[in-house]
Each structure stands twice: as structure tokens, then as C-alpha cells.
Design a protein around this motif. Sequence first.
Motif, PDB file in Angstrom:
ATOM      1  N   ASP A 119       0.799  -1.224   0.000  1.00 15.70           N
ATOM      2  CA  ASP A 119       0.000   0.000   0.000  1.00 15.70           C
ATOM      3  C   ASP A 119       0.832   1.274   0.000  1.00 15.70           C
ATOM      4  N   THR A 120       2.151   1.170   0.192  1.00 16.25           N
ATOM      5  CA  THR A 120       2.956   2.383   0.281  1.00 16.25           C
ATOM      6  C   THR A 120       4.170   2.297  -0.631  1.00 16.25           C
ATOM      7  N   LEU A 121       4.610   3.458  -1.095  1.00 16.96           N
ATOM      8  CA  LEU A 121       5.810   3.520  -1.924  1.00 16.96           C
ATOM      9  C   LEU A 121       7.044   3.126  -1.121  1.00 16.96           C
ATOM     10  N   THR A 122       7.123   3.612   0.123  1.00 11.41           N
ATOM     11  CA  THR A 122       8.295   3.285   0.948  1.00 11.41           C
ATOM     12  C   THR A 122       8.401   1.780   1.167  1.00 11.41           C
ATOM     13  N   GLY A 123       7.280   1.125   1.414  1.00 12.51           N
ATOM     14  CA  GLY A 123       7.294  -0.320   1.579  1.00 12.51           C
ATOM     15  C   GLY A 123       7.747  -1.021   0.314  1.00 12.51           C
ATOM     16  N   ASP A 124       7.305  -0.516  -0.840  1.00 15.67           N
ATOM     17  CA  ASP A 124       7.713  -1.093  -2.115  1.00 15.67           C
ATOM     18  C   ASP A 124       9.209  -0.911  -2.343  1.00 15.67           C
ATOM     19  N   LEU A 125       9.725   0.282  -2.050  1.00 14.00           N
ATOM     20  CA  LEU A 125      11.158   0.536  -2.243  1.00 14.00           C
ATOM     21  C   LEU A 125      11.999  -0.312  -1.303  1.00 14.00           C
ATOM     22  N   GLY A 126      11.480  -0.561  -0.112  1.00 13.67           N
ATOM     23  CA  GLY A 126      12.232  -1.332   0.878  1.00 13.67           C
ATOM     24  C   GLY A 126      12.446  -2.771   0.493  1.00 13.67           C
ATOM     25  N   ARG A 127      11.648  -3.297  -0.435  1.00 14.72           N
ATOM     26  CA  ARG A 127      11.819  -4.697  -0.842  1.00 14.72           C
ATOM     27  C   ARG A 127      12.796  -4.835  -1.998  1.00 14.72           C
ATOM     28  N   ARG A 128      13.319  -3.724  -2.513  1.00  7.19           N
ATOM     29  CA  ARG A 128      14.174  -3.777  -3.703  1.00  7.19           C
ATOM     30  C   ARG A 128      15.582  -4.229  -3.342  1.00  7.19           C
ATOM     31  N   ASP A 129      16.363  -4.558  -4.382  1.00  8.39           N
ATOM     32  CA  ASP A 129      17.633  -5.248  -4.145  1.00  8.39           C
ATOM     33  C   ASP A 129      18.691  -4.375  -3.483  1.00  8.39           C
ATOM     34  N   PHE A 130      18.918  -3.163  -4.015  1.00 12.14           N
ATOM     35  CA  PHE A 130      19.996  -2.309  -3.513  1.00 12.14           C
ATOM     36  C   PHE A 130      19.503  -0.875  -3.360  1.00 12.14           C
ATOM     37  N   THR A 131      20.143  -0.153  -2.465  1.00  7.67           N
ATOM     38  CA  THR A 131      19.687   1.213  -2.181  1.00  7.67           C
ATOM     39  C   THR A 131      19.721   2.095  -3.419  1.00  7.67           C
ATOM     40  N   VAL A 132      20.697   1.859  -4.317  1.00  5.86           N
ATOM     41  CA  VAL A 132      20.779   2.699  -5.515  1.00  5.86           C
ATOM     42  C   VAL A 132      19.616   2.419  -6.467  1.00  5.86           C
ATOM     43  N   ASN A 133      18.904   1.293  -6.242  1.00  3.81           N
ATOM     44  CA  ASN A 133      17.719   0.972  -7.031  1.00  3.81           C
ATOM     45  C   ASN A 133      16.438   1.190  -6.234  1.00  3.81           C
ATOM     46  N   ALA A 134      16.574   1.732  -5.019  1.00  5.55           N
ATOM     47  CA  ALA A 134      15.430   1.925  -4.126  1.00  5.55           C
ATOM     48  C   ALA A 134      15.091   3.404  -3.985  1.00  5.55           C
ATOM     49  N   MET A 135      15.285   4.152  -5.064  1.00  9.16           N
ATOM     50  CA  MET A 135      14.925   5.567  -5.110  1.00  9.16           C
ATOM     51  C   MET A 135      13.776   5.739  -6.086  1.00  9.16           C
ATOM     52  N   ALA A 136      13.010   6.806  -5.897  1.00  5.27           N
ATOM     53  CA  ALA A 136      11.847   7.037  -6.749  1.00  5.27           C
ATOM     54  C   ALA A 136      11.659   8.529  -6.974  1.00  5.27           C
ATOM     55  N   VAL A 137      10.914   8.844  -8.016  1.00  6.87           N
ATOM     56  CA  VAL A 137      10.460  10.213  -8.282  1.00  6.87           C
ATOM     57  C   VAL A 137       8.952  10.160  -8.370  1.00  6.87           C
ATOM     58  N   THR A 138       8.254  10.772  -7.396  1.00  8.43           N
ATOM     59  CA  THR A 138       6.798  10.731  -7.388  1.00  8.43           C
ATOM     60  C   THR A 138       6.237  11.678  -8.438  1.00  8.43           C
ATOM     61  N   LEU A 139       5.107  11.243  -9.026  1.00  5.09           N
ATOM     62  CA  LEU A 139       4.485  11.984 -10.117  1.00  5.09           C
ATOM     63  C   LEU A 139       2.995  12.197  -9.827  1.00  5.09           C
ATOM     64  N   PRO A 140       2.473  13.342 -10.217  1.00 10.42           N
ATOM     65  CA  PRO A 140       3.189  14.516 -10.720  1.00 10.42           C
ATOM     66  C   PRO A 140       3.908  15.239  -9.580  1.00 10.42           C
TER      67      PRO A 140
END
Length: 475
Positions: A113-134
Motif C-alpha cells: 500500500d505504500t511507496l516506501t514499503g515497495d522501495l524497501g523490498r528492492r535489491d539495492f539502495t541505488v535501485n530503491a529511489m523514486a520520483v513521485t508523479l506529478p
Amino acid sequence: MQQRVASALATLAPVTDELGALFASAGEELALVGGPVRDAMLGRLHDDLDFATSARPDTTERLLKGWGDTTWGMGREFGTIGARKGEYHVEVTTYRSEAYDASSRKPTVDFGDTLTGDLGRRDFTVNAMAVTLPGNTVEDPFGGVVDLAHGLLRTPGTPEDSFSDDPLRMMRAARFAAQLGFSVAPEVVEAMRAMAGRIEIVSAERVRDELVKLVRAPYPRRGLTLLVETGLADHVLPELPALALEHDEHHRHKDVYQHTLTVLEQAIALEDRLPGGGPDFVSRFAALMHDVGKPRTRKFQDDGTVTFHHHDVVGAKMTRKRMKALRFSNDEIAAVTKLVELHLRFHGYGSGEWTDSAVRRYVRDAGDQLDRLHVLTRADCTTRNKRKADRLRRTYDDIESRIERLAEEEELASVRPDLDGNQIMTLLGLKPGRDVGAAYHHLLELRMDHGPMSEEDATAALLAWWEERKRADGA
């Protein structure tokens, strides 16, 4: 990095602005995530874009159908809907978490349900960044920007939890080290070493795909070294660590493992000789596997030297077996194993004593892998003796020039007998069968030995061979 991201987003605005507004109008969150964000910070642009969303797959599909040129839902069970618009390939995935159980080859997927939760499951921190839109707001809850600046691969949580959730991430650590030239955090390396055996539950196809990406990367030596040092290579490519043969003061031979990695790098440096340039997986993987037969063929001599007779043939068989286990295509297997089997052929050339017949056979046996064989053979010279290296280079220059000359004179790439099968059957009064094949082979050998023959001479040679064959059969 902020400037780079702003510049990249300005370029991507026709896609990101439209999609951001589209999902927002439906009451859903949307963010550009993963590799595109990382690469934007490195000053690289993508036309393959990954997004994460609060929307469930059915909603995502409905929204994309009204936006894209085409859409598809092959990844629906993992929450992913794809679309293409113009030059852009887009995948939008519902916030999720995924994990393997102890024996499964496939992850189980739960939507989040959350972007932070989704990013936290990713492989590496350099791939756990996002740009929210708009709005184009950078979200970096795990310090990926700092790690990117330091060229460091870390996991968002503990590496043990990350690799337990998806063991393939250990392979991805090696692949990203090879692609980005980054270092891997010590705690990540230790977890890889402790959990290397868990890679066994991952399908061969997924392991193969990561290995291909690693080998094709700009710095494959980094990734391969990491696989060997952590023990992962023992499970996915055991032939590589086996090359690290022990040395002792009584027996002299070069370090085969380090030699192999050097040959790989030298093959990469020669890829501009290939028609398609690089990165070329077949050429690189052949360089990596060309000596894998040495451990099984090593023999110690009384004078302190070591021999590896027939390691080319043994290595080709080992390469075929490994590539089959990794589910490579038949064409890729055939190409790589042919190069491994032929990589020593040039060394019978001596200082240029080959006859034209031998050169023709070299070209015939290499077939459509001749250009790659040139690269592998040149790359296989790692001697530090400059005089020896120069002599080998000049000798190979000579054989290539002879191949070029004969190719112009005789169309070497398509060497065939001077009479075709229909002519053979007419002249000998035969129907299709083994005798026709034997006659064809005899004429091909004549063609290899003597070069092109006139139809008259080829006919006389065929008839003479046929009479001799009949006499032998009668006897």
C-alpha cells in the motif's frame, strides 16, 4: 545529481507528466522507480521506464489502454502491466512485496500500500529511489543517493533478509558491480558468502540471464571475481573457480584463472574487429571458457613443466554441458563450443608453415565463427615476453592475410566441391545414398587440398576414385 535528474525528467516529461496526471485523476499514486532513477542520476537516459503505483492491475490496465499505443498484461500475476507509446516502453507495477519459501523457484507476491514499503523490498539502495508523479519529488528513504555518489552497493535492509527473499539478488550484486563499476559493501559480500548455496533454488533461466548481463557489462572481471570469492560461482559456473590450480615450487605453469580473466579483457578490447562490434556475449563467454578443460587434463612432467594435452576438446564438452544446464539456446551453445574446441588450432601454424590446404581447412572448420576465432586467438596471448608476443602477433597477421587472399581467389566462406550432388549422381549413375555422400566428401577433400578444379578435371578425378572404389569393393 539533482541537476541530472531534472534534465532527465525534462526529457521524459511527455511520458511522466501524462502518466502522473492520468493516475492522479484516478485517485492513484504513481512514481518512476528503480534503474531509470538511478541512471538519471548518473546522467544516462532510458526509453524503458519502470513505475510503481498504488493502483491494482485491473485499474492500471484500464488507464494504460486509454494512453498507450499498445498494452499487455503478461506480468499481471506479479502486478505488472506493460505499454508502449512511441519510442517508450513502460511497465507499471502495483506496490508489492515478494519472497521465496525455502524450496520454491518462484516468488510469492503480495500487493502493498505504500511507496516506501515497495522501495524497501528492492535489491539495492541505488535501485530503491523514486520520483513521485506529478510533482517530480525524489524519494530516497534508504540513502541511495549517498551510496550512488560513493559507488557502493548496499541493501535497503539487512542483506540476509534481502537474499533470503530473493537469492538471485546475490547474482545481481555481481552484475551491478560489473555494469556500474561499483564496490560491494563488506556486509553484503559476507552475506553472499554465507548464503551462496541458496542460489540453487533459483531457476537456471534466471541465473543465465543475470550471467549474460554480467558478461556483457563494461567491467565483467569485477563481477566474476565477486562470484568466485563469495562461492557463488561454485554453484552457477563451477568451471571458473576450478581454474585456480594450486602451484608449487616444483611445477611451472601460469595462473590459469588470472590468465582467463586477462584473455576475457583482451577479447573485449578486440571487439571492434567483429562485424557487429560489442558487447558480444559469444566471444566473451568463449574467452571465459576456453581453458576450462585444463584442470582435468593437467599432467606433471619430470622436468617440472606441466602439460594440458587435449584440453581444447575436453573444454568444449564441459562448456556444452554447462551451457545446456543454464538453458542457453542451441545456436549459442554451438558457437561457443566451436570456439573453445578451435582455440588452439592456430598454434599448429608454427612460423607460417601451413599449406594453402591447411588454411582452407581452418576457415572451413571455423565456419561462421571465423571472426570470433580471430579475436579469441589473439586475446589468448598473455605472455609478458614482448618478443614472443610480437612474434605471435605477426604470425597471426600472416595467417589472416593468407585467409583474405584465398578468400578473394576462391570464395572460402562457401567452399564446396567442384561438382554438386546432381552431377555426381548423373556421372556415376547413382541414386541418393551413402555412395553419393562419399563421392561428395572425396571431391571436397580434393578441393581443400588443391583449390578450385575445372569441371573436366573434377569429373576425371571423380571417375578415377569411383573405379578404384569398385575395385576395392570387388576385392
